[in-house]
Design a protein around this motif. Structure first.
Motif, short mmCIF file in Angstrom:
data_model
loop_
_atom_site.label_atom_id
_atom_site.label_comp_id
_atom_site.label_asym_id
_atom_site.label_seq_id
_atom_site.Cartn_x
_atom_site.Cartn_y
_atom_site.Cartn_z
N THR A 26 18.76 -0.14 7.13
CA THR A 26 17.73 0.85 7.41
C THR A 26 17.33 0.79 8.88
O THR A 26 17.47 -0.25 9.53
N SER A 78 9.47 11.47 -1.88
CA SER A 78 10.77 11.44 -2.55
C SER A 78 11.61 12.60 -2.06
O SER A 78 11.08 13.65 -1.68
N THR A 113 8.62 2.17 4.60
CA THR A 113 9.84 1.58 4.05
C THR A 113 10.67 2.68 3.40
O THR A 113 10.17 3.40 2.52
N SER A 124 14.02 3.71 1.14
CA SER A 124 14.94 3.16 0.15
C SER A 124 15.70 4.30 -0.50
O SER A 124 15.37 5.48 -0.29
N ARG A 125 16.72 3.95 -1.29
CA ARG A 125 17.47 4.98 -2.00
C ARG A 125 17.91 4.45 -3.36
O ARG A 125 18.05 3.25 -3.56
N ASP A 126 18.14 5.39 -4.26
CA ASP A 126 18.67 5.09 -5.58
C ASP A 126 19.84 6.04 -5.81
O ASP A 126 19.64 7.21 -6.14
N ILE A 131 18.76 5.52 6.45
CA ILE A 131 19.32 4.53 5.54
C ILE A 131 20.81 4.78 5.35
O ILE A 131 21.26 5.93 5.30
N GLY A 134 22.43 1.73 1.12
CA GLY A 134 21.04 1.28 1.20
C GLY A 134 20.89 -0.07 1.86
O GLY A 134 19.78 -0.58 1.97
N VAL A 146 16.26 9.52 -2.34
CA VAL A 146 15.75 8.59 -1.34
C VAL A 146 14.23 8.67 -1.34
O VAL A 146 13.65 9.67 -1.78
N ARG A 195 3.92 8.06 -1.15
CA ARG A 195 5.35 7.82 -1.36
C ARG A 195 6.05 9.16 -1.45
O ARG A 195 5.79 9.95 -2.38
N GLN A 220 8.19 5.06 1.45
CA GLN A 220 6.89 4.50 1.15
C GLN A 220 6.12 4.36 2.45
O GLN A 220 6.57 3.68 3.37
#
Length: 124
Positions: free
Chosen positions: A58, A21, A69, A71-73, A51, A55, A79, A19, A82
């Motif tokens: 994608t 980051s 995969t 994703s973002r927060d 993305i 979010g 971001v 994963r 995975q």
């Protein structure tokens, strides 16, 4: 400038997972479409995933669809990527990229800001 710092790379056996980051030091992070690219030795830097700002949308390269995969927060200004079922051909330096716009580009030249990259090595 939008400082981007990638982390999470490493050495993994084929079939394993990692994963990645990417942390952004910008309060306006939610204004940026984000992307992941990778560059293997002797090859061009290629699009992996992108993305949208919220979010909600994608995009993936065909080579990683179903395995990776993104994703973002936005609350954490980060971001993630995975990566599952890794293959030796996924070995590369992975870069995070950002551009302040709504559309998600898939071309390298359309991104404004880049991180320094993190090495991913998949052994067979």
């Amino acid at each position: 400038q939008v400082p981007l710092v990638e982390s999470g790379g490493g050495l993994v056996q084929a079939g394993g997972s990692l994963r990645l980051s990417c942390a952004a030091a910008d309060r306006a992070f939610s204004r940026y479409a984000m992307g992941w690219f990778r560059q293997a030795p002797g090859k061009e830097r290629e699009f992996v995933a992108g993305i949208s700002r919220t979010g909600g949308t994608t995009y993936y390269a065909d080579s990683v669809k179903g395995r990776f995969t993104m994703s973002r927060d936005n609350a954490e200004n980060a971001v993630f990527l995975q990566m599952n079922t890794l293959k030796p051909e996924d070995t590369a330096v992975y870069y995070c990229a950002a551009v302040e716009q709504g559309r998600v580009p898939t071309r390298r030249q359309d991104y404004t800001y880049w991180g320094q990259g993190t090495q991913v090595t998949v052994s067979s």
